[in-house]
Motif scaffolding. Structure first.
Motif, mmCIF file in Angstrom:
data_model
loop_
_atom_site.group_PDB
_atom_site.id
_atom_site.type_symbol
_atom_site.label_atom_id
_atom_site.label_comp_id
_atom_site.label_asym_id
_atom_site.label_seq_id
_atom_site.Cartn_x
_atom_site.Cartn_y
_atom_site.Cartn_z
ATOM 1 N N VAL A 122 0.880 -1.217 0.058
ATOM 2 C CA VAL A 122 -0.044 -0.038 -0.110
ATOM 3 C C VAL A 122 0.934 1.186 0.092
ATOM 4 O O VAL A 122 0.605 2.209 -0.713
ATOM 5 N N PHE A 146 -4.662 5.205 -2.700
ATOM 6 C CA PHE A 146 -5.278 4.077 -2.120
ATOM 7 C C PHE A 146 -5.465 4.168 -0.414
ATOM 8 O O PHE A 146 -4.443 4.611 0.288
ATOM 9 N N ARG A 148 -7.974 3.285 3.174
ATOM 10 C CA ARG A 148 -9.225 2.500 3.635
ATOM 11 C C ARG A 148 -10.089 3.499 4.107
ATOM 12 O O ARG A 148 -10.011 4.806 4.824
ATOM 13 N N TYR A 154 -10.548 -0.588 1.404
ATOM 14 C CA TYR A 154 -9.695 0.171 0.586
ATOM 15 C C TYR A 154 -10.528 0.791 -0.539
ATOM 16 O O TYR A 154 -11.169 0.158 -1.383
ATOM 17 N N ASN A 190 -8.171 -5.397 -1.076
ATOM 18 C CA ASN A 190 -9.356 -5.607 -0.378
ATOM 19 C C ASN A 190 -9.264 -7.287 -0.032
ATOM 20 O O ASN A 190 -9.546 -7.825 1.175
#
Length: 298
Positions: A122, A146, A148, A154, A190
């Motif tokens: 990430v 990206f 969450r 995400y 994810n």
């Protein structure tokens, strides 16, 4: 045909002035190494110089564009290569976890390793350049691509815009890789997070089926990232070829421009000496004749 004294004086003075002007013009040309000091010196040459200078300015801009694209894509290639290396490590762990004989202690150890590796991917997807702009968020370079959400899912916050950079009159190349092309629908991140949450609980029945399923997702993501790396390599190779072509065009254009604007020193020296000789001759004759009167013949 008789020439009046007044007409003779005017003609001689005009010749002296023309010789002086020609000598002065050539002196300035030699001092500055510029054959064309003003458009009237060579109207056609002046127009050609404007055209050639414009072409060279354009080629300089293309070269600057190429250097910028080469650097940016090279940096993105580095980030993606690091993702590939991390994926290989994750793939090895998940492959081992697919063995149903793995106990809870082993799964907990795998979970700890993955809890470092997965966020590492990430971080690489959210990498920035030296100016603080995100590489993989499309045109929204100030937005983290990206992230969450409140539910731990995400999301991709960038857009799908690929910046096309002009590198010649008829060609442009992509200047960036968008995150939506790397992980469409943010499916992989994810899926990886779901798997990480599962293995962190170290279920007594193991994670054999889930691991084998996860290996398929890893292979798919690995193929996508590797494909983008290959595409970057192709773009960089084409840039190198176009740069060589542009350099050849620039060299030819510069040579043609110099032939037009720079002074031919031997020729200029000869003309300057001729102008000086004409000036001195006209001045000498004028000085001699101007002293003559009818009394000179009495």
């Amino acid at each position: 045909m008789r020439v009046s004294s007044n007409q003779y004086h005017l003609t001689t003075i005009r010749n002296i002035q023309q010789s002086t002007a020609e000598y002065s013009k050539l002196s300035i040309q030699l001092a500055t190494n510029q054959r064309i000091q003003k458009p009237s010196d060579d109207p056609l040459g002046a127009v050609m110089l404007l055209t050639l200078n414009s072409e060279l300015t354009k080629l300089d801009q293309y070269k600057s564009n190429m250097n910028a694209v080469h650097f940016n894509l090279g940096q993105q290639e580095t980030q993606l290569s690091s993702i590939v290396n991390t994926l290989y490590s994750i793939q090895e762990i998940v492959t081992t976890a697919a063995d149903g004989a793995m106990g809870q202690a082993e799964l907990e150890a795998f979970s700890q390793e993955l809890s470092v590796l997965v966020p590492g991917i990430v971080d690489l997807l959210n990498a920035k350049d030296g100016n603080g702009n995100y590489y993989f968020s499309g045109s929204l370079t100030d937005v983290m691509p990206f992230e969450r959400d409140a539910l731990g899912v995400y999301q991709y916050n960038g857009d799908d815009r690929v910046r096309q950079i002009a590198v010649s009159d008829n060609s442009s190349v992509p200047g960036n890789i968008v995150g939506s092309a790397l992980d469409p629908g943010v499916n992989f991140l994810n899926q990886m997070q779901t798997y990480l949450d599962l293995i962190s609980t170290a279920p007594a029945g193991g994670v054999g089926d889930e691991s084998r399923d996860m290996l398929g997702h890893i292979s798919s993501f690995l193929a996508t990232v590797s494909g983008e790396i290959t595409r970057i390599g192709g773009t960089l190779a084409s840039l190198d070829e176009m740069a060589l072509g542009n350099d050849d065009i620039a060299l030819f254009t510069e040579t043609l421009r110099d032939d037009i604007k720079l002074v031919d020193y031997p020729e200029a020296y000869v003309k300057m000496n001729q102008a000086m000789a004409s000036y001195e001759s006209s001045l000498k004759v004028y000085s001699s004749v101007s002293r003559l009167t009818l009394f000179s013949y009495v």
